[in-house]
Design a protein around this motif. Structure first.
Motif, mmCIF file in Angstrom:
data_model
loop_
_atom_site.group_PDB
_atom_site.id
_atom_site.type_symbol
_atom_site.label_atom_id
_atom_site.label_comp_id
_atom_site.label_asym_id
_atom_site.label_seq_id
_atom_site.Cartn_x
_atom_site.Cartn_y
_atom_site.Cartn_z
ATOM 1 N N LEU A 104 62.925 85.231 53.423
ATOM 2 C CA LEU A 104 63.371 86.410 54.177
ATOM 3 C C LEU A 104 63.078 86.248 55.661
ATOM 4 N N PHE A 105 61.925 85.657 55.989
ATOM 5 C CA PHE A 105 61.602 85.471 57.394
ATOM 6 C C PHE A 105 62.608 84.558 58.082
ATOM 7 N N GLU A 106 62.959 83.459 57.437
ATOM 8 C CA GLU A 106 63.944 82.544 58.018
ATOM 9 C C GLU A 106 65.294 83.231 58.167
ATOM 10 N N ALA A 107 65.688 84.048 57.195
ATOM 11 C CA ALA A 107 66.955 84.779 57.289
ATOM 12 C C ALA A 107 66.936 85.709 58.493
ATOM 13 N N ALA A 108 65.815 86.384 58.726
ATOM 14 C CA ALA A 108 65.711 87.276 59.879
ATOM 15 C C ALA A 108 65.710 86.482 61.179
ATOM 16 N N ALA A 109 65.006 85.363 61.196
ATOM 17 C CA ALA A 109 64.944 84.543 62.409
ATOM 18 C C ALA A 109 66.302 83.935 62.748
ATOM 19 N N PHE A 110 67.121 83.671 61.737
ATOM 20 C CA PHE A 110 68.451 83.092 61.948
ATOM 21 C C PHE A 110 69.528 84.174 62.082
ATOM 22 N N HIS A 111 69.112 85.439 62.231
ATOM 23 C CA HIS A 111 70.012 86.578 62.458
ATOM 24 C C HIS A 111 71.016 86.774 61.327
ATOM 25 N N ARG A 112 70.520 86.736 60.110
ATOM 26 C CA ARG A 112 71.346 87.001 58.942
ATOM 27 C C ARG A 112 70.952 88.336 58.337
ATOM 28 N N SER A 113 71.836 88.928 57.595
ATOM 29 C CA SER A 113 71.558 90.130 56.807
ATOM 30 C C SER A 113 71.533 89.733 55.342
ATOM 31 N N VAL A 114 70.865 90.544 54.533
ATOM 32 C CA VAL A 114 70.755 90.272 53.101
ATOM 33 C C VAL A 114 71.620 91.272 52.351
#
Length: 104
Positions: free
Chosen positions: A15-25
């Motif tokens: 989840l942290f990497e997804a947030a750092a890469f500006h993605r949504s879940v």
């Protein structure tokens, strides 16, 4: 070891990497078909506070559908804007500390 997509960008595994890469879940319920899009940083904060593992493969098992109450949603990453905004985002200080730990 990092994985890369067809465009050469890194594929997030947490989840942290997804947030750092500006993605949504995006979470999709298998029972009723309800779809919700979360801000990845807000989900990361929730999982950190509850000390749940933040690996994307395990996130869907922790989420519950807000319509039918079923657990075990299908998770995917998207660039769509969040539709579920009830989760608070981390403070700037909290996010900077996390980024600092990630880079170290």
């Amino acid at each position: 070891m990092a994985r890369y997509d067809a465009d050469g960008g890194q594929v997030p595994r947490t989840l942290f990497e997804a947030a750092a890469f500006h993605r949504s879940v995006q979470a999709a319920c298998a029972g009723c078909g309800h779809i919700g899009v979360f801000h990845a940083a807000a989900l990361w904060r929730l999982f950190e506070r509850r000390q749940w593992p933040g690996r994307l493969a395990e996130v869907g098992a922790r989420l519950r559908c807000s319509r039918c109450g079923r657990r075990g949603t299908a998770i995917s990453l998207t660039r769509d804007p969040p539709t579920i905004t009830s989760l608070p985002l981390p403070s700037d200080v909290e996010w900077r500390r996390a980024v600092s730990r990630f880079r170290a």
